[in-house]
Scaffold this motif. Sequence first.
Motif, PDB file in Angstrom:
ATOM      1  N   GLN A  66     -39.519  -1.393 -41.307  1.00 33.85           N
ATOM      2  CA  GLN A  66     -38.942  -0.622 -40.211  1.00 33.85           C
ATOM      3  C   GLN A  66     -38.817  -1.525 -38.980  1.00 33.85           C
ATOM      4  OE1 GLN A  66     -37.828   2.507 -40.322  1.00 33.85           O
ATOM      5  NE2 GLN A  66     -38.401   2.715 -42.461  1.00 33.85           N
ATOM      6  N   TRP A  68     -38.401  -0.673 -35.880  1.00 33.28           N
ATOM      7  CA  TRP A  68     -39.232  -0.191 -34.766  1.00 33.28           C
ATOM      8  C   TRP A  68     -40.684  -0.628 -34.938  1.00 33.28           C
ATOM      9  CZ3 TRP A  68     -37.019   0.298 -30.542  1.00 33.28           C
ATOM     10  CH2 TRP A  68     -35.827   0.990 -30.364  1.00 33.28           C
ATOM     11  N   GLU A  69     -41.161  -0.679 -36.179  1.00 35.34           N
ATOM     12  CA  GLU A  69     -42.535  -1.133 -36.413  1.00 35.34           C
ATOM     13  C   GLU A  69     -42.712  -2.569 -35.928  1.00 35.34           C
ATOM     14  OE1 GLU A  69     -45.324   0.396 -37.614  1.00 35.34           O
ATOM     15  OE2 GLU A  69     -44.325   2.318 -37.817  1.00 35.34           O
ATOM     16  N   TYR A  72     -42.946  -2.440 -32.229  1.00 35.21           N
ATOM     17  CA  TYR A  72     -44.259  -1.945 -31.817  1.00 35.21           C
ATOM     18  C   TYR A  72     -45.301  -3.061 -31.880  1.00 35.21           C
ATOM     19  CZ  TYR A  72     -42.258   2.742 -32.600  1.00 35.21           C
ATOM     20  OH  TYR A  72     -41.477   3.871 -32.580  1.00 35.21           O
ATOM     21  N   ARG A  73     -45.223  -3.898 -32.916  1.00 36.59           N
ATOM     22  CA  ARG A  73     -46.165  -5.015 -33.027  1.00 36.59           C
ATOM     23  C   ARG A  73     -46.053  -5.958 -31.832  1.00 36.59           C
ATOM     24  NH1 ARG A  73     -45.261  -6.858 -39.281  1.00 36.59           N
ATOM     25  NH2 ARG A  73     -45.352  -4.762 -40.120  1.00 36.59           N
ATOM     26  N   TYR A  79     -51.550  -3.682 -32.271  1.00 33.03           N
ATOM     27  CA  TYR A  79     -50.898  -2.630 -33.038  1.00 33.03           C
ATOM     28  C   TYR A  79     -51.116  -2.848 -34.530  1.00 33.03           C
ATOM     29  CZ  TYR A  79     -47.374   0.335 -35.087  1.00 33.03           C
ATOM     30  OH  TYR A  79     -46.738   1.277 -35.835  1.00 33.03           O
ATOM     31  N   GLU A  81     -49.918  -1.060 -38.140  1.00 30.60           N
ATOM     32  CA  GLU A  81     -49.014  -0.081 -38.740  1.00 30.60           C
ATOM     33  C   GLU A  81     -49.797   0.942 -39.541  1.00 30.60           C
ATOM     34  OE1 GLU A  81     -45.285   0.024 -41.860  1.00 30.60           O
ATOM     35  OE2 GLU A  81     -45.952  -1.883 -41.033  1.00 30.60           O
TER      36      GLU A  81
END
Length: 127
Positions: A66, A68-69, A72-73, A79, A81
């Motif tokens: 993903q 977005w993942e 986010y990282r 972060y 998952e």
Amino acid sequence: MKPKLKDMEAWRQAELLMQPTLLRVLDNIRKQIEQSTWEGTYEEVETPIPGYQLCLHKQEQQVRVQVWELCYRVCFRDYIESHTPAETVEVEIDTDLLDENGEVDWTQLEEKTVKVIDDLFANLPNA
């Protein structure tokens, strides 16, 4: 995973960081694919969060990530998952990505993005 920000300041920081992070993530993926034996495409997805999924292919192997993942990282501190898409987890903005004026620190953003994308490609299965 649905990230939850703790306050309005964190929301402001996330809004400031997410678009530049997305652009840096996509650019660094492109650079890695150009140097790799993996091929990559993107698919639009609706769940768990509308956006795009990176589909990496090499011979018989396929890895889906993903986008977005990945963002986010980069944007969030430490972060990790979640494998439960509906789970909401409180996250903390990585304020090292902001300069003393609260603006994007482009050097720090690029360095962290490169690390995240390098780690992704380094951990792909060997064919």
